[in-house]
Write a protein that holds these residues in place. Structure first.
Motif, PDB file in Angstrom:
ATOM      1  N   ALA A   7       0.826  -1.208   0.000  1.00  0.00           N
ATOM      2  CA  ALA A   7       0.000   0.000   0.000  1.00  0.00           C
ATOM      3  C   ALA A   7       0.860   1.258   0.000  1.00  0.00           C
ATOM      4  O   ALA A   7       0.507   2.274  -0.625  1.00  0.00           O
ATOM      5  CB  ALA A   7      -0.930  -0.011   1.204  1.00  0.00           C
ATOM      6  N   LEU A   8       1.994   1.207   0.690  1.00  0.00           N
ATOM      7  CA  LEU A   8       2.907   2.354   0.694  1.00  0.00           C
ATOM      8  C   LEU A   8       3.465   2.616  -0.706  1.00  0.00           C
ATOM      9  O   LEU A   8       3.593   3.776  -1.132  1.00  0.00           O
ATOM     10  CB  LEU A   8       4.049   2.105   1.680  1.00  0.00           C
ATOM     11  CG  LEU A   8       3.745   2.345   3.165  1.00  0.00           C
ATOM     12  CD1 LEU A   8       4.872   1.799   4.029  1.00  0.00           C
ATOM     13  CD2 LEU A   8       3.564   3.842   3.438  1.00  0.00           C
ATOM     14  N   TYR A   9       3.789   1.552  -1.437  1.00  0.00           N
ATOM     15  CA  TYR A   9       4.256   1.711  -2.821  1.00  0.00           C
ATOM     16  C   TYR A   9       3.173   2.402  -3.676  1.00  0.00           C
ATOM     17  O   TYR A   9       3.464   3.329  -4.451  1.00  0.00           O
ATOM     18  CB  TYR A   9       4.602   0.352  -3.433  1.00  0.00           C
ATOM     19  CG  TYR A   9       6.015  -0.112  -3.150  1.00  0.00           C
ATOM     20  CD1 TYR A   9       7.107   0.492  -3.776  1.00  0.00           C
ATOM     21  CD2 TYR A   9       6.257  -1.159  -2.280  1.00  0.00           C
ATOM     22  CE1 TYR A   9       8.385   0.064  -3.533  1.00  0.00           C
ATOM     23  CE2 TYR A   9       7.551  -1.592  -2.029  1.00  0.00           C
ATOM     24  CZ  TYR A   9       8.619  -0.982  -2.656  1.00  0.00           C
ATOM     25  OH  TYR A   9       9.900  -1.412  -2.419  1.00  0.00           O
ATOM     26  N   ASP A  10       1.937   1.926  -3.541  1.00  0.00           N
ATOM     27  CA  ASP A  10       0.850   2.496  -4.335  1.00  0.00           C
ATOM     28  C   ASP A  10       0.623   3.964  -3.982  1.00  0.00           C
ATOM     29  O   ASP A  10       0.403   4.803  -4.870  1.00  0.00           O
ATOM     30  CB  ASP A  10      -0.440   1.702  -4.096  1.00  0.00           C
ATOM     31  CG  ASP A  10      -0.349   0.286  -4.647  1.00  0.00           C
ATOM     32  OD1 ASP A  10       0.488   0.054  -5.543  1.00  0.00           O
ATOM     33  OD2 ASP A  10      -1.113  -0.588  -4.170  1.00  0.00           O
ATOM     34  N   SER A  11       0.688   4.275  -2.686  1.00  0.00           N
ATOM     35  CA  SER A  11       0.475   5.655  -2.248  1.00  0.00           C
ATOM     36  C   SER A  11       1.589   6.567  -2.750  1.00  0.00           C
ATOM     37  O   SER A  11       1.349   7.699  -3.188  1.00  0.00           O
ATOM     38  CB  SER A  11       0.394   5.715  -0.718  1.00  0.00           C
ATOM     39  OG  SER A  11      -0.684   4.940  -0.246  1.00  0.00           O
ATOM     40  N   TYR A  12       2.815   6.070  -2.680  1.00  0.00           N
ATOM     41  CA  TYR A  12       3.940   6.875  -3.132  1.00  0.00           C
ATOM     42  C   TYR A  12       3.843   7.149  -4.638  1.00  0.00           C
ATOM     43  O   TYR A  12       4.092   8.269  -5.104  1.00  0.00           O
ATOM     44  CB  TYR A  12       5.242   6.152  -2.805  1.00  0.00           C
ATOM     45  CG  TYR A  12       6.492   6.928  -3.166  1.00  0.00           C
ATOM     46  CD1 TYR A  12       6.922   7.990  -2.377  1.00  0.00           C
ATOM     47  CD2 TYR A  12       7.238   6.596  -4.298  1.00  0.00           C
ATOM     48  CE1 TYR A  12       8.065   8.704  -2.719  1.00  0.00           C
ATOM     49  CE2 TYR A  12       8.379   7.300  -4.647  1.00  0.00           C
ATOM     50  CZ  TYR A  12       8.784   8.351  -3.848  1.00  0.00           C
ATOM     51  OH  TYR A  12       9.909   9.060  -4.184  1.00  0.00           O
ATOM     52  N   TYR A  13       3.453   6.129  -5.396  1.00  0.00           N
ATOM     53  CA  TYR A  13       3.301   6.297  -6.844  1.00  0.00           C
ATOM     54  C   TYR A  13       2.177   7.286  -7.169  1.00  0.00           C
ATOM     55  O   TYR A  13       2.283   8.084  -8.107  1.00  0.00           O
ATOM     56  CB  TYR A  13       3.005   4.945  -7.492  1.00  0.00           C
ATOM     57  CG  TYR A  13       2.830   5.008  -8.986  1.00  0.00           C
ATOM     58  CD1 TYR A  13       3.933   5.120  -9.837  1.00  0.00           C
ATOM     59  CD2 TYR A  13       1.555   4.985  -9.557  1.00  0.00           C
ATOM     60  CE1 TYR A  13       3.771   5.196 -11.205  1.00  0.00           C
ATOM     61  CE2 TYR A  13       1.381   5.064 -10.933  1.00  0.00           C
ATOM     62  CZ  TYR A  13       2.494   5.164 -11.761  1.00  0.00           C
ATOM     63  OH  TYR A  13       2.336   5.243 -13.120  1.00  0.00           O
ATOM     64  N   ALA A  14       1.102   7.244  -6.367  1.00  0.00           N
ATOM     65  CA  ALA A  14      -0.039   8.145  -6.612  1.00  0.00           C
ATOM     66  C   ALA A  14       0.236   9.568  -6.139  1.00  0.00           C
ATOM     67  O   ALA A  14      -0.537  10.486  -6.459  1.00  0.00           O
ATOM     68  CB  ALA A  14      -1.291   7.600  -5.923  1.00  0.00           C
ATOM     69  N   GLY A  15       1.285   9.757  -5.369  1.00  0.00           N
ATOM     70  CA  GLY A  15       1.655  11.106  -4.948  1.00  0.00           C
ATOM     71  C   GLY A  15       0.955  11.601  -3.705  1.00  0.00           C
ATOM     72  O   GLY A  15       0.882  12.814  -3.474  1.00  0.00           O
ATOM     73  N   HIS A  16       0.438  10.712  -2.885  1.00  0.00           N
ATOM     74  CA  HIS A  16      -0.180  11.159  -1.628  1.00  0.00           C
ATOM     75  C   HIS A  16       0.208  10.188  -0.523  1.00  0.00           C
ATOM     76  O   HIS A  16       0.789   9.123  -0.772  1.00  0.00           O
ATOM     77  CB  HIS A  16      -1.701  11.256  -1.765  1.00  0.00           C
ATOM     78  CG  HIS A  16      -2.360   9.966  -2.165  1.00  0.00           C
ATOM     79  ND1 HIS A  16      -2.543   8.898  -1.312  1.00  0.00           N
ATOM     80  CD2 HIS A  16      -2.872   9.560  -3.363  1.00  0.00           C
ATOM     81  CE1 HIS A  16      -3.134   7.903  -1.938  1.00  0.00           C
ATOM     82  NE2 HIS A  16      -3.348   8.281  -3.197  1.00  0.00           N
ATOM     83  N   ASP A  17      -0.131  10.547   0.712  1.00  0.00           N
ATOM     84  CA  ASP A  17       0.258   9.722   1.856  1.00  0.00           C
ATOM     85  C   ASP A  17      -0.602   8.456   1.920  1.00  0.00           C
ATOM     86  O   ASP A  17      -1.640   8.343   1.250  1.00  0.00           O
ATOM     87  CB  ASP A  17       0.101  10.527   3.154  1.00  0.00           C
ATOM     88  CG  ASP A  17       0.923   9.936   4.288  1.00  0.00           C
ATOM     89  OD1 ASP A  17       1.671   8.977   4.023  1.00  0.00           O
ATOM     90  OD2 ASP A  17       0.802  10.428   5.431  1.00  0.00           O
ATOM     91  N   LEU A  18      -0.163   7.539   2.740  1.00  0.00           N
ATOM     92  CA  LEU A  18      -0.861   6.261   2.895  1.00  0.00           C
ATOM     93  C   LEU A  18      -2.309   6.487   3.323  1.00  0.00           C
ATOM     94  O   LEU A  18      -2.581   7.258   4.243  1.00  0.00           O
ATOM     95  CB  LEU A  18      -0.138   5.402   3.945  1.00  0.00           C
ATOM     96  CG  LEU A  18      -0.721   4.019   4.220  1.00  0.00           C
ATOM     97  CD1 LEU A  18      -0.611   3.133   2.979  1.00  0.00           C
ATOM     98  CD2 LEU A  18      -0.009   3.372   5.406  1.00  0.00           C
ATOM     99  N   ALA A  19      -3.221   5.809   2.646  1.00  0.00           N
ATOM    100  CA  ALA A  19      -4.647   5.969   2.928  1.00  0.00           C
ATOM    101  C   ALA A  19      -5.295   4.612   3.137  1.00  0.00           C
ATOM    102  O   ALA A  19      -4.754   3.568   2.749  1.00  0.00           O
ATOM    103  CB  ALA A  19      -5.341   6.720   1.780  1.00  0.00           C
TER     104      ALA A  19
END
Length: 520
Positions: free
Chosen positions: A456-468
């Motif tokens: 999830a952290l990878y996905d959040s980082y790629y999307a440009g926002h914090d972990l959700a």
């Protein structure tokens, strides 16, 4: 070959009983010699020492005096002749004699047997101090072998008192040791030679300008150096304690209660040091993490047994490696010895005769004997995933204090694990719906929960926002847990452990036992 367990009183008993040749296994030549001087004074005997550099000389001579002594006895055969010809009651202490006692040195071996026969009815004793046992088969009936014990807390405590007395008037040195800190410091120093303990206390004095509870890690660092030299054991830096493990409340409680059983008060109460525990269970559910946490909570060295380094092609080398590893663990005790996936290292012990000449069977037998008879405070933690490969001898009471079954985490435990893993990634767990995550991750192991958080952290980082929350839920849905892939094997494991092993966690409300959990 006669063997003794190596208590200090055994040595005097052997000398009084006129045992002619004694091989003392110890690295502490000076300490053994001091002990022999005490015995010699009580028995009204003289002490002579031998080394290849000096020959036979009266013990206690200065270097200048040694130079005036006839050096003819530097020759091993001449030295043994002198032992026989000496008339007065005496103890002869030979250093570094083991290179001359090899299987091919027939003249020295024969002369040693003649010395043993000649001294049997005399008041003379030949003591050979060696770092390891090196008695060949020809001498096995003529030489008595004794393992000289490393200093206990009383001996180390006396030496510590001397150090404190020497520095007490130094205003730059602060001694801050209450009874508890002092006992922990002495316990940490167990397994070191007296010289090693003295050196490490001096090092702590320099590093911290005194002695306190902060000195304990310095002592443990000294043990790390000893372990590193073994080649087969690995020293693990234990950083996470029980607070960093989600769930497993029954296992953690059992381990925590035994953390107090290594103290002198526990000995006076009648408690023996705990032997160890076997953790059976599903991969990724915290068995190895618990082993590391025990070392951190108990403030003891954690030694991981690497079975891959154990096996060698040379005849007898594998067995020698195992014995050396176990002796190393005992020498740095109290400590934790962690045998990870024990079924892979010793699981074929009973059926190896046709595949490896019986080597696995022999080392497995050696391990079983050591587990049942060891006296050193070495707490053994063995982990296993495949119970079908575990020999029944390993599961018998007496090898371990308890056998635990580590199952997949329940809903409450999964919520706790998510809290720890999210906090471990520098996020606030209160910002997430942990209950939803715990329900969504039904059937996940602790390792799979951690991987879901990382994904999830990878996905959040790629999307440009914090972990959700949405990324976490999506990562959980995209993960296929082991409980689905190996559902039948897990069910068999639960069924086998029900009634045979103690649960590591409190069952969920409405659950009857491990086998009652839903198959996934």
């Amino acid at each position: 070959m006669n063997n003794s367990n190596g208590s200090a009183d055994d040595l005097e008993m052997l000398i009084r009983s006129r045992y002619p040749v004694i091989n003392i296994i110890s690295f502490e030549e000076e300490r053994v010699l001091r002990h022999l001087h005490t015995i010699a004074e009580r028995r009204n005997k003289k002490i002579y020492t031998w080394s290849f550099n000096t020959g036979i000389v009266p013990s206690g001579l200065t270097d200048q005096s040694v130079k005036k002594v006839d050096s003819a006895t530097r020759d091993p055969l001449q030295a043994l002749d002198r032992v026989i010809s000496n008339i007065e009651p005496a103890i002869f202490v030979f250093y570094d004699f083991h290179p001359f006692m090899g299987n091919r040195n027939f003249s020295v071996i024969r002369r040693l047997r003649e010395v043993a026969a000649a001294l049997k009815n005399s008041y003379k004793t030949l003591v050979i101090i060696t770092p390891t046992m090196c008695i060949c088969e020809d001498l096995s009936k003529d030489v008595t072998v004794i393992d000289y014990p490393l200093p206990d807390t009383a001996v180390i405590g006396d030496m510590l008192n001397q150090i404190i007395e020497q520095v007490k008037d130094n205003p730059q040195i602060k001694i801050n040791l209450d009874d508890e800190s002092r006992e922990l410091l002495l316990q940490a120093a167990l397994g070191l030679t007296l010289n090693e303990a003295e050196n490490v206390f001096a090092r702590a004095l320099v590093l911290h300008s005194g002695l306190s509870a902060e000195s304990i890690p310095v002592v443990l660092d000294e043990k790390r150096q000893i372990i590193r030299k073994s080649g087969i054991l690995e020293y693990y830096e234990a950083q996470d304690d029980f607070a960093q493990i989600g769930g497993l409340d029954l296992l953690k409680d059992w381990l925590w209660k035994r953390s107090f059983a290594f103290s002198d008060n526990a000995r006076e109460f009648g408690l023996p040091p705990p032997k160890g525990a076997l953790f059976l269970g599903i991969q990724g559910c915290g068995k190895s993490l618990c082993a590391k946490a025990v070392a951190a909570a108990w403030k003891m060295p954690l030694l991981r047994f690497d079975a891959g380094r154990l096996f060698e092609s040379a005849l007898g080398s594998t067995e020698a490696n195992l014995r050396r590893s176990l002796l190393t663990a005992e020498s740095v005790s109290p400590c934790i010895l962690w045998i990870d996936e024990i079924e892979k290292a010793f699981g074929s012990g009973g059926s190896s005769a046709n595949t490896d000449g019986g080597t696995s069977a022999r080392i497995f037998g050696t391990l079983l004997t050591w587990l049942a008879e060891k006296r050193a405070p070495v707490f053994v933690i063995a982990t296993a995933n495949n119970i079908e490969r575990l020999p029944p001898e390993l599961l018998r009471k007496g090898r371990f204090d308890e056998i635990f079954f580590v199952d997949l985490p329940n809903c409450v435990e999964r919520e706790d694990i998510f809290r720890l893993k999210i906090a471990g990634r520098s996020r606030e767990p209160e910002l997430f719906d942990l209950k939803q995550l715990a329900v969504a991750s039904d059937g996940f192991s602790g390792a799979e929960i951690e991987e879901a958080v990382i994904s999830a952290l990878y996905d959040s980082y790629y999307a440009g926002h914090d972990l959700a929350q949405d990324e976490l839920v999506a990562a959980i849905k995209n993960t296929v847990p082991l409980s689905r892939t190996l559902g039948e094997e897990i069910s068999r494991l639960r069924e086998w452990c029900s009634g045979r092993a103690r649960p590591a966690s409190t069952p969920e409300a409405g659950s009857v036992g491990p086998a009652s959990k839903l198959e996934m």
